[in-house]
Design a protein around this motif. Structure first.
Motif, PDB file in Angstrom:
ATOM      1  N   LYS A  85       0.811  -1.441   0.034  1.00  0.00           N
ATOM      2  CA  LYS A  85      -0.119   0.178  -0.033  1.00  0.00           C
ATOM      3  C   LYS A  85       1.016   1.330  -0.069  1.00  0.00           C
ATOM      4  N   LYS A  86       2.286   1.155   0.730  1.00  0.00           N
ATOM      5  CA  LYS A  86       2.902   2.110   0.651  1.00  0.00           C
ATOM      6  C   LYS A  86       3.547   2.801  -0.648  1.00  0.00           C
ATOM      7  N   LEU A  87       3.683   1.738  -1.542  1.00  0.00           N
ATOM      8  CA  LEU A  87       4.273   1.457  -2.842  1.00  0.00           C
ATOM      9  C   LEU A  87       3.324   2.335  -3.836  1.00  0.00           C
ATOM     10  N   ALA A  88       1.930   1.825  -3.393  1.00  0.00           N
ATOM     11  CA  ALA A  88       0.624   1.969  -4.472  1.00  0.00           C
ATOM     12  C   ALA A  88       0.441   3.568  -4.195  1.00  0.00           C
ATOM     13  N   ASP A  89       0.632   4.006  -2.933  1.00  0.00           N
ATOM     14  CA  ASP A  89       0.620   5.269  -2.568  1.00  0.00           C
ATOM     15  C   ASP A  89       1.452   6.261  -3.287  1.00  0.00           C
ATOM     16  N   TYR A  90       2.675   5.826  -3.261  1.00  0.00           N
ATOM     17  CA  TYR A  90       3.960   6.474  -3.998  1.00  0.00           C
ATOM     18  C   TYR A  90       3.665   6.601  -5.339  1.00  0.00           C
ATOM     19  N   GLU A  91       3.243   5.457  -5.937  1.00  0.00           N
ATOM     20  CA  GLU A  91       3.016   5.592  -7.406  1.00  0.00           C
ATOM     21  C   GLU A  91       1.574   6.124  -7.858  1.00  0.00           C
ATOM     22  N   LYS A  92       0.945   6.508  -6.954  1.00  0.00           N
ATOM     23  CA  LYS A  92      -0.528   7.272  -7.125  1.00  0.00           C
ATOM     24  C   LYS A  92      -1.487   6.262  -7.809  1.00  0.00           C
ATOM     25  N   ARG A  93      -1.566   5.009  -7.119  1.00  0.00           N
ATOM     26  CA  ARG A  93      -2.248   3.915  -7.734  1.00  0.00           C
ATOM     27  C   ARG A  93      -2.992   3.143  -6.526  1.00  0.00           C
ATOM     28  N   SER A  94      -3.198   3.796  -5.409  1.00  0.00           N
ATOM     29  CA  SER A  94      -3.707   3.153  -4.312  1.00  0.00           C
ATOM     30  C   SER A  94      -5.074   2.476  -4.591  1.00  0.00           C
ATOM     31  N   ASP A  95      -5.673   3.160  -5.408  1.00  0.00           N
ATOM     32  CA  ASP A  95      -6.973   2.500  -5.690  1.00  0.00           C
ATOM     33  C   ASP A  95      -7.163   1.207  -6.525  1.00  0.00           C
ATOM     34  N   GLU A  96      -5.756   0.758  -7.011  1.00  0.00           N
ATOM     35  CA  GLU A  96      -5.608  -0.566  -7.589  1.00  0.00           C
ATOM     36  C   GLU A  96      -5.439  -1.709  -6.469  1.00  0.00           C
ATOM     37  N   VAL A  97      -5.204  -1.453  -5.431  1.00  0.00           N
ATOM     38  CA  VAL A  97      -4.779  -2.379  -4.247  1.00  0.00           C
ATOM     39  C   VAL A  97      -5.980  -3.010  -3.871  1.00  0.00           C
ATOM     40  N   SER A 138       7.346   4.439 -16.502  1.00  0.00           N
ATOM     41  CA  SER A 138       7.891   5.464 -17.551  1.00  0.00           C
ATOM     42  C   SER A 138       8.143   6.860 -16.847  1.00  0.00           C
ATOM     43  N   TRP A 139       7.297   7.228 -16.001  1.00  0.00           N
ATOM     44  CA  TRP A 139       7.421   8.303 -15.285  1.00  0.00           C
ATOM     45  C   TRP A 139       8.233   8.709 -14.043  1.00  0.00           C
ATOM     46  N   ASN A 140       8.818   7.402 -13.624  1.00  0.00           N
ATOM     47  CA  ASN A 140       9.445   7.348 -12.355  1.00  0.00           C
ATOM     48  C   ASN A 140      11.158   7.668 -12.768  1.00  0.00           C
ATOM     49  N   ARG A 141      11.290   8.837 -13.233  1.00  0.00           N
ATOM     50  CA  ARG A 141      12.675   9.447 -13.734  1.00  0.00           C
ATOM     51  C   ARG A 141      13.813   9.209 -12.561  1.00  0.00           C
ATOM     52  N   PRO A 142      13.400   9.187 -11.316  1.00  0.00           N
ATOM     53  CA  PRO A 142      14.435   9.186 -10.057  1.00  0.00           C
ATOM     54  C   PRO A 142      14.904   7.810  -9.893  1.00  0.00           C
ATOM     55  N   SER A 143      13.907   6.760 -10.192  1.00  0.00           N
ATOM     56  CA  SER A 143      14.279   5.393 -10.199  1.00  0.00           C
ATOM     57  C   SER A 143      15.022   4.893 -11.223  1.00  0.00           C
ATOM     58  N   ILE A 144      14.528   5.268 -12.591  1.00  0.00           N
ATOM     59  CA  ILE A 144      15.147   5.061 -13.804  1.00  0.00           C
ATOM     60  C   ILE A 144      16.590   5.412 -13.866  1.00  0.00           C
ATOM     61  N   ASP A 145      16.918   6.689 -13.256  1.00  0.00           N
ATOM     62  CA  ASP A 145      18.309   7.498 -13.133  1.00  0.00           C
ATOM     63  C   ASP A 145      19.205   6.524 -12.169  1.00  0.00           C
ATOM     64  N   PHE A 146      18.324   6.057 -11.280  1.00  0.00           N
ATOM     65  CA  PHE A 146      19.171   5.222 -10.181  1.00  0.00           C
ATOM     66  C   PHE A 146      19.555   4.045 -10.906  1.00  0.00           C
ATOM     67  N   TYR A 147      18.661   3.108 -11.438  1.00  0.00           N
ATOM     68  CA  TYR A 147      19.020   2.155 -12.000  1.00  0.00           C
ATOM     69  C   TYR A 147      20.075   2.121 -12.899  1.00  0.00           C
ATOM     70  N   LEU A 148      20.052   2.944 -13.731  1.00  0.00           N
ATOM     71  CA  LEU A 148      21.176   3.295 -14.934  1.00  0.00           C
ATOM     72  C   LEU A 148      22.473   3.664 -14.139  1.00  0.00           C
ATOM     73  N   SER A 149      22.281   4.397 -13.181  1.00  0.00           N
ATOM     74  CA  SER A 149      23.459   4.662 -12.517  1.00  0.00           C
ATOM     75  C   SER A 149      24.292   3.522 -11.796  1.00  0.00           C
ATOM     76  N   ILE A 150      23.639   2.472 -11.610  1.00  0.00           N
ATOM     77  CA  ILE A 150      24.236   1.134 -10.843  1.00  0.00           C
ATOM     78  C   ILE A 150      24.827   0.063 -11.847  1.00  0.00           C
ATOM     79  N   GLY A 151      24.423   0.772 -13.208  1.00  0.00           N
ATOM     80  CA  GLY A 151      24.623  -0.382 -14.389  1.00  0.00           C
ATOM     81  C   GLY A 151      23.543  -1.309 -14.884  1.00  0.00           C
TER      82      GLY A 151
END
Length: 158
Positions: free
Chosen positions: A22-34, A123-136
């Motif tokens: 539920k915390k993750l869903a809230d962060y992703e603005k998808r709480s209504d899908e849980v 695709s909108w989660n740029r901070p996570s995408i940038d993090f994943y790319l930064s670790i290879g």
């Protein structure tokens, strides 16, 4: 960094797993899908063994989680660990805990001789995408498609 440890979730952690979902869903603005419940978590993770959960703990206090399951790669003829969810509590971010949790998952992949470690990211989660790319990690060119609910029911009725 404080002492960070990891533990595989047990049945008694079902409510906590649901809280993190539920915390993750809230962060992703998808709480209504849980629609998951403690009972469905118990059934599919602990009875049917279709997924596992790894908790990250700082000084024995849970600060994040990862939920993963196996998929099969026909190309490599081996199973893959598919990371479905990864979440670090906001107040514990920027301490290297996300990276440490990914490394711990990577160790599981190696220790169990799985073929690949993979995940998707919104695709909108740029901070996570940038993090994943930064670790290879490599960003593949696949788009994810899925059916749920009425759309799936309508499709199979055609």
């Amino acid at each position: 960094m404080s002492e960070l440890t990891f533990k595989i979730a047990e049945r008694k952690d079902s409510r906590l797993i649901l809280e993190y979902i539920k915390k993750l869903a809230d962060y992703e603005k998808r709480s209504d899908e849980v629609i998951a419940t403690e009972k469905s978590i118990e059934k599919w993770i602990f009875d049917e063994k279709q997924a596992e959960v790894l908790f990250a703990l700082e000084d024995r206090h849970i600060v994040g989680f990862a939920l993963y399951f196996l998929s099969f790669s026909t190309y490599i003829g081996n199973v893959n660990m598919h990371l479905e969810d990864l979440f670090i509590d906001p107040e514990y971010r920027r301490r290297g805990y996300g990276k440490a949790l990914l490394k711990e998952l990577g160790k599981i992949v190696i220790d169990r001789d799985y073929g690949r470690f993979e995940w998707t990211c919104l695709s909108w989660n740029r901070p996570s995408i940038d993090f994943y790319l930064s670790i290879g990690a490599e960003q593949k060119d696949w788009d994810v498609f899925h059916f749920t609910g009425d759309a799936l029911k309508d499709f199979v009725k055609e």
